[in-house]
Design a protein around this motif. Sequence first.
Motif, PDB file in Angstrom:
ATOM      1  N   GLY A 185      -9.764  -7.424  -1.610  1.00  0.00           N
ATOM      2  CA  GLY A 185      -9.679  -8.156  -0.350  1.00  0.00           C
ATOM      3  C   GLY A 185      -8.450  -7.818   0.462  1.00  0.00           C
ATOM      4  N   ARG A 186      -8.144  -6.507   0.560  1.00  0.00           N
ATOM      5  CA  ARG A 186      -6.992  -6.011   1.322  1.00  0.00           C
ATOM      6  C   ARG A 186      -5.681  -6.535   0.735  1.00  0.00           C
ATOM      7  N   SER A 187      -5.582  -6.442  -0.572  1.00  0.00           N
ATOM      8  CA  SER A 187      -4.422  -6.964  -1.295  1.00  0.00           C
ATOM      9  C   SER A 187      -3.140  -6.231  -0.899  1.00  0.00           C
ATOM     10  N   PRO A 188      -2.110  -6.949  -0.446  1.00  0.00           N
ATOM     11  CA  PRO A 188      -0.835  -6.293  -0.116  1.00  0.00           C
ATOM     12  C   PRO A 188      -0.119  -5.745  -1.352  1.00  0.00           C
ATOM     13  N   THR A 189      -0.398  -6.330  -2.512  1.00  0.00           N
ATOM     14  CA  THR A 189       0.248  -5.864  -3.748  1.00  0.00           C
ATOM     15  C   THR A 189      -0.137  -4.425  -4.052  1.00  0.00           C
ATOM     16  N   TYR A 190      -1.436  -4.137  -4.022  1.00  0.00           N
ATOM     17  CA  TYR A 190      -1.889  -2.781  -4.331  1.00  0.00           C
ATOM     18  C   TYR A 190      -1.572  -1.818  -3.189  1.00  0.00           C
ATOM     19  N   ALA A 191      -1.587  -2.314  -1.960  1.00  0.00           N
ATOM     20  CA  ALA A 191      -1.207  -1.461  -0.831  1.00  0.00           C
ATOM     21  C   ALA A 191       0.249  -1.022  -0.965  1.00  0.00           C
ATOM     22  N   LYS A 192       1.089  -1.933  -1.445  1.00  0.00           N
ATOM     23  CA  LYS A 192       2.498  -1.594  -1.648  1.00  0.00           C
ATOM     24  C   LYS A 192       2.658  -0.547  -2.746  1.00  0.00           C
ATOM     25  N   LEU A 193       1.815  -0.620  -3.779  1.00  0.00           N
ATOM     26  CA  LEU A 193       1.842   0.406  -4.824  1.00  0.00           C
ATOM     27  C   LEU A 193       1.414   1.763  -4.273  1.00  0.00           C
ATOM     28  N   ALA A 194       0.435   1.745  -3.388  1.00  0.00           N
ATOM     29  CA  ALA A 194      -0.098   2.999  -2.848  1.00  0.00           C
ATOM     30  C   ALA A 194       0.891   3.684  -1.913  1.00  0.00           C
ATOM     31  N   ASP A 195       1.707   2.914  -1.219  1.00  0.00           N
ATOM     32  CA  ASP A 195       2.534   3.448  -0.133  1.00  0.00           C
ATOM     33  C   ASP A 195       3.433   4.613  -0.546  1.00  0.00           C
ATOM     34  N   PRO A 196       4.321   4.468  -1.536  1.00  0.00           N
ATOM     35  CA  PRO A 196       5.219   5.590  -1.851  1.00  0.00           C
ATOM     36  C   PRO A 196       4.479   6.794  -2.430  1.00  0.00           C
ATOM     37  N   VAL A 197       3.411   6.543  -3.171  1.00  0.00           N
ATOM     38  CA  VAL A 197       2.664   7.649  -3.771  1.00  0.00           C
ATOM     39  C   VAL A 197       1.921   8.430  -2.688  1.00  0.00           C
ATOM     40  N   MET A 198       1.364   7.710  -1.711  1.00  0.00           N
ATOM     41  CA  MET A 198       0.674   8.382  -0.610  1.00  0.00           C
ATOM     42  C   MET A 198       1.666   9.152   0.257  1.00  0.00           C
ATOM     43  N   HIS A 199       2.834   8.584   0.485  1.00  0.00           N
ATOM     44  CA  HIS A 199       3.861   9.306   1.242  1.00  0.00           C
ATOM     45  C   HIS A 199       4.232  10.615   0.544  1.00  0.00           C
ATOM     46  N   ARG A 200       4.358  10.558  -0.771  1.00  0.00           N
ATOM     47  CA  ARG A 200       4.697  11.770  -1.516  1.00  0.00           C
ATOM     48  C   ARG A 200       3.581  12.805  -1.408  1.00  0.00           C
ATOM     49  N   ALA A 201       2.337  12.365  -1.494  1.00  0.00           N
ATOM     50  CA  ALA A 201       1.211  13.295  -1.360  1.00  0.00           C
ATOM     51  C   ALA A 201       1.222  13.962   0.014  1.00  0.00           C
ATOM     52  N   VAL A 202       1.442  13.171   1.058  1.00  0.00           N
ATOM     53  CA  VAL A 202       1.469  13.722   2.418  1.00  0.00           C
ATOM     54  C   VAL A 202       2.621  14.715   2.573  1.00  0.00           C
ATOM     55  N   GLU A 203       3.766  14.368   2.010  1.00  0.00           N
ATOM     56  CA  GLU A 203       4.917  15.275   2.089  1.00  0.00           C
ATOM     57  C   GLU A 203       4.600  16.624   1.440  1.00  0.00           C
ATOM     58  N   LEU A 204       4.013  16.588   0.246  1.00  0.00           N
ATOM     59  CA  LEU A 204       3.724  17.827  -0.476  1.00  0.00           C
ATOM     60  C   LEU A 204       2.609  18.624   0.200  1.00  0.00           C
ATOM     61  N   PHE A 205       1.563  17.939   0.646  1.00  0.00           N
ATOM     62  CA  PHE A 205       0.491  18.652   1.342  1.00  0.00           C
ATOM     63  C   PHE A 205       0.981  19.218   2.670  1.00  0.00           C
ATOM     64  N   GLY A 206       1.903  18.517   3.314  1.00  0.00           N
ATOM     65  CA  GLY A 206       2.466  19.041   4.552  1.00  0.00           C
ATOM     66  C   GLY A 206       3.216  20.337   4.321  1.00  0.00           C
ATOM     67  N   GLN A 207       3.944  20.406   3.208  1.00  0.00           N
ATOM     68  CA  GLN A 207       4.646  21.646   2.868  1.00  0.00           C
ATOM     69  C   GLN A 207       3.657  22.770   2.595  1.00  0.00           C
ATOM     70  N   GLU A 208       2.559  22.448   1.905  1.00  0.00           N
ATOM     71  CA  GLU A 208       1.537  23.462   1.633  1.00  0.00           C
ATOM     72  C   GLU A 208       0.857  23.914   2.922  1.00  0.00           C
TER      73      GLU A 208
END
Length: 459
Positions: free
Chosen positions: A341-364
């Motif tokens: 139900g759009r839980s902020p707890t899990y969204a907060k977990l996703a945030d740094p990991v998604m940022h890292r993925a975007v950073e690495l894919f951006g470099q690629e």
Amino acid sequence: MGAHHISTDTSRVRRWLDGEQPREPIPQILSELFSERFGCVVGIEDLGLRTAHRSPSVSGVDLPWAGPETVTLIGEFSRSDLMLARRGFLGTSLALSAGPALIEPMQRWLVPSPSGRAGGRTQQEAGRSRRVSRLSGPELELLESTIVMFRKWDAQCGGGLRRKAVVGQLHEVTDLLQESHPEPVSRRLFKVAGELAELAGWMSYDIGLQPTAQKYFVLALHAAKESGDRPLGSYILSSMSRQMIHVGRPEDALELIHLAQYGSRESATPRTQAMLYAMEARAYANMGQPSKCHRAVKMAEDAFAECAPGDGDPDWIRFFSEAELNAENAHSYRDLAYVAGRSPTYAKLADPVMHRAVELFGQEADQEGGHQRSYALNLIGLATVHLLQKEPEQCAAVAEKVLPLARRVRSERVGNRLRKTVDTAVRDYGTVPEVIRLGELAADHLRDSPDTGESVRAV
């Protein structure tokens, strides 16, 4: 209409009107023509024609697990795809299988083949073949290297640009498989067929041809079994699992991943194991099982930490980089947030990991041959995480970066996910200036963006 090999004349049409039954694929073509003309579905039966019995090559996933039949089925299906590539023809002759109808036939992947068979034929049968192999060693190596090139094209350009080239190459390989080869060569050819069929399925999935994609995945698994390559089979099952998550069948996705893990438990490299655990986490996330999702995420991270340069990873798993690991795990947390139900707890977990993925894919992506589509998809993923955290300004800023990528990458997944994200942002935060600007830019970019190279619609 995509079937230039078919022609007709007034006398033939008159015979149809008098009751003669035209041969396939003419009834399907007529159905498509009338449907387009009247703007509604006009079935074959509505035209007073009979629906022909379809061979296994164009219907169902419960196919015989035998080499000669696999070659025939791949040849027939790839030929049909090339001839009737429009979604209105081949696409409507297929249905997406799910549940036991899908899982039970796939479980037979693990049943051992009869002994003494080379590429699905006994040595005696192979010796009686009238067609002698015309394939040299360098030619086989060139075939294998061609698949690597096709994968790079897919990663850079999306599934719509080169799909037909892959299908055409697959069809050529089935011709080679009808010749007599030594067992090692036969197995390598089946491996080539399996990888090409998987890639054709993946490209079909990327542009929204879901039943066609599933059919290629199933045929790829059959070819992988003939090649004796269990890890390749597990990879194909992971692609099928990803598709099941995409169409809202996470329970089926989990069954397929567990089958892949069991079948490759003694032969998969750490990188392949990490990918399978990450997909297991995605399935658990979409089923709303956070504890099992967390456990699978941890196992994916642990397995990936064991990757080493000398592992002998095949080319098909080299895409699973640190960026991909972070992307899958971030999407698992993001999906948990949606299910909860759009839980902020899990969204907060996703945030740094998604940022890292975007950073690495951006470099690629900045490098030649970088994964442009993965970069675009994970930017969209990051935008959705910002929406879950009620950060519309950040969402708009990230989503704007996707717009030029969406124009270059011929991927229906990218286009559809971007539209959905923009629509959600406009619906929930339509008065925020940054969101207003995003909506206007997206309307211009997506209206003028190129199609996927084939006639497709969202699934």
